[in-house]
Motif scaffolding. Structure first.
Motif, PDB file in Angstrom:
ATOM      1  N   ILE A  90       1.674  12.259  -9.579  1.00 25.44           N
ATOM      2  CA  ILE A  90       0.990  13.558  -9.479  1.00 25.44           C
ATOM      3  C   ILE A  90       2.005  14.692  -9.583  1.00 25.44           C
ATOM      4  N   GLN A  91       3.157  14.561  -8.914  1.00 25.66           N
ATOM      5  CA  GLN A  91       4.193  15.591  -9.000  1.00 25.66           C
ATOM      6  C   GLN A  91       4.701  15.745 -10.426  1.00 25.66           C
ATOM      7  N   LEU A  92       4.893  14.626 -11.126  1.00 24.32           N
ATOM      8  CA  LEU A  92       5.343  14.700 -12.516  1.00 24.32           C
ATOM      9  C   LEU A  92       4.292  15.373 -13.396  1.00 24.32           C
ATOM     10  N   SER A  93       3.019  15.094 -13.131  1.00 31.22           N
ATOM     11  CA  SER A  93       1.941  15.725 -13.907  1.00 31.22           C
ATOM     12  C   SER A  93       1.922  17.231 -13.676  1.00 31.22           C
ATOM     13  N   TYR A  94       2.048  17.654 -12.410  1.00 30.30           N
ATOM     14  CA  TYR A  94       2.093  19.083 -12.111  1.00 30.30           C
ATOM     15  C   TYR A  94       3.299  19.738 -12.783  1.00 30.30           C
ATOM     16  N   GLY A  95       4.451  19.059 -12.733  1.00 27.31           N
ATOM     17  CA  GLY A  95       5.647  19.605 -13.370  1.00 27.31           C
ATOM     18  C   GLY A  95       5.467  19.770 -14.870  1.00 27.31           C
ATOM     19  N   ALA A  96       4.856  18.767 -15.518  1.00 23.11           N
ATOM     20  CA  ALA A  96       4.608  18.860 -16.961  1.00 23.11           C
ATOM     21  C   ALA A  96       3.628  19.989 -17.270  1.00 23.11           C
ATOM     22  N   LEU A  97       2.610  20.143 -16.425  1.00 22.94           N
ATOM     23  CA  LEU A  97       1.637  21.226 -16.630  1.00 22.94           C
ATOM     24  C   LEU A  97       2.302  22.590 -16.477  1.00 22.94           C
ATOM     25  N   GLU A  98       3.144  22.747 -15.456  1.00 24.55           N
ATOM     26  CA  GLU A  98       3.855  24.019 -15.261  1.00 24.55           C
ATOM     27  C   GLU A  98       4.720  24.347 -16.467  1.00 24.55           C
ATOM     28  N   ARG A  99       5.494  23.367 -16.926  1.00 20.62           N
ATOM     29  CA  ARG A  99       6.382  23.618 -18.069  1.00 20.62           C
ATOM     30  C   ARG A  99       5.578  23.961 -19.322  1.00 20.62           C
ATOM     31  N   SER A 100       4.431  23.333 -19.482  1.00 17.08           N
ATOM     32  CA  SER A 100       3.582  23.629 -20.640  1.00 17.08           C
ATOM     33  C   SER A 100       3.052  25.065 -20.578  1.00 17.08           C
ATOM     34  N   VAL A 101       2.628  25.500 -19.389  1.00 18.54           N
ATOM     35  CA  VAL A 101       2.112  26.868 -19.226  1.00 18.54           C
ATOM     36  C   VAL A 101       3.224  27.889 -19.470  1.00 18.54           C
ATOM     37  N   VAL A 148       0.841  -1.214   0.000  1.00 19.82           N
ATOM     38  CA  VAL A 148       0.000   0.000   0.000  1.00 19.82           C
ATOM     39  C   VAL A 148       0.867   1.252   0.000  1.00 19.82           C
ATOM     40  N   VAL A 149       1.928   1.269   0.832  1.00 20.66           N
ATOM     41  CA  VAL A 149       2.824   2.430   0.871  1.00 20.66           C
ATOM     42  C   VAL A 149       3.498   2.631  -0.486  1.00 20.66           C
ATOM     43  N   GLY A 150       3.913   1.537  -1.130  1.00 22.10           N
ATOM     44  CA  GLY A 150       4.523   1.638  -2.463  1.00 22.10           C
ATOM     45  C   GLY A 150       3.568   2.211  -3.492  1.00 22.10           C
ATOM     46  N   ILE A 151       2.314   1.782  -3.430  1.00 21.86           N
ATOM     47  CA  ILE A 151       1.312   2.288  -4.380  1.00 21.86           C
ATOM     48  C   ILE A 151       1.090   3.790  -4.179  1.00 21.86           C
ATOM     49  N   PHE A 152       0.948   4.204  -2.902  1.00 24.01           N
ATOM     50  CA  PHE A 152       0.725   5.636  -2.641  1.00 24.01           C
ATOM     51  C   PHE A 152       1.944   6.474  -3.021  1.00 24.01           C
ATOM     52  N   SER A 153       3.149   5.944  -2.801  1.00 22.88           N
ATOM     53  CA  SER A 153       4.356   6.673  -3.197  1.00 22.88           C
ATOM     54  C   SER A 153       4.403   6.854  -4.708  1.00 22.88           C
ATOM     55  N   ALA A 154       4.059   5.794  -5.448  1.00 21.71           N
ATOM     56  CA  ALA A 154       4.043   5.883  -6.914  1.00 21.71           C
ATOM     57  C   ALA A 154       2.995   6.878  -7.389  1.00 21.71           C
ATOM     58  N   MET A 155       1.820   6.886  -6.739  1.00 19.55           N
ATOM     59  CA  MET A 155       0.772   7.843  -7.117  1.00 19.55           C
ATOM     60  C   MET A 155       1.210   9.275  -6.841  1.00 19.55           C
TER      61      MET A 155
END
Length: 200
Positions: free
Chosen positions: A53-64, A42-49
């Protein structure tokens, strides 16, 4: 002679009794081990999620930010075209003045693209109500121009240029840069685009 036959196999009732004696269930250690394995999964799954999410936010920031830099590129193209148009018809126009004073007269060397410290000749360009506005990039404490959050022109996004009149066709190198604090709060993100404008 024996009065009856010996039974070679146990009856159904005896088999049920023997089976019930063998069914003792899981021990406490087995349960704890299973729960420990489940907790690790469970901890591994939440860490991966969380990482996703951080990678998605980073990609969104760079796109903006990339969109904002592209907008600055369009502004520079528009200023250059306006300059050449007015150069023939109205040399005293604001576009002609802007291109000469900010772009062609700036001969400082362009700094490293990874630097978040603007040069003294850094500026921003905008057009408001049909009037070109050229503003020097504000001096930052310690020289660092990193924006807190997403950058914008004048706050984390600036332009630096260098004019070259050497052999061949004169040109101006324009570097549009952005520096900002990433959404994770620890990393400094950088984006940069270099364009070359040739004199017509």
């Amino acid at each position: 002679m024996l009065k009856g036959r010996l039974r070679c196999s146990p009856s159904q009732m005896e088999m049920d009794v023997m089976a019930s004696r063998n069914e003792c269930g899981d021990t406490l250690i087995e349960v704890l081990v299973a729960m420990g394995i489940l907790a690790i999964v469970v901890v591994g799954i939440f860490s991966a999620m969380n990482k996703a999410i951080q990678l998605s936010y980073g990609a969104l920031e760079r796109s903006v930010v990339r969109s904002e830099i592209n907008r600055q590129i369009e502004v520079m193209y528009f200023l250059r075209d306006d300059y050449f148009d007015k150069l023939i018809n109205d040399p005293s126009d604001a576009a002609s003045t802007a291109w000469h004073t900010v772009v062609k007269n700036n001969t400082s060397d362009l700094p490293d693209v990874a630097s978040c410290t603007p040069t003294s000749g850094a500026y921003t360009v905008s057009k408001v109500a049909n009037t070109w506005r050229l503003e020097s990039y504000p001096a930052m404490p310690g020289g660092d121009a990193t924006a807190n959050g997403l950058p914008s022109p004048g706050e984390g996004i600036w332009i630096e240029s260098k004019y070259s009149s050497g052999s061949g066709v004169p040109y101006t190198d324009v570097n549009i840069k952005a520096c900002w604090q990433a959404s994770n709060g620890t990393d400094i993100e950088r984006l940069s685009t270099v364009m070359r404008f040739y004199d017509k």
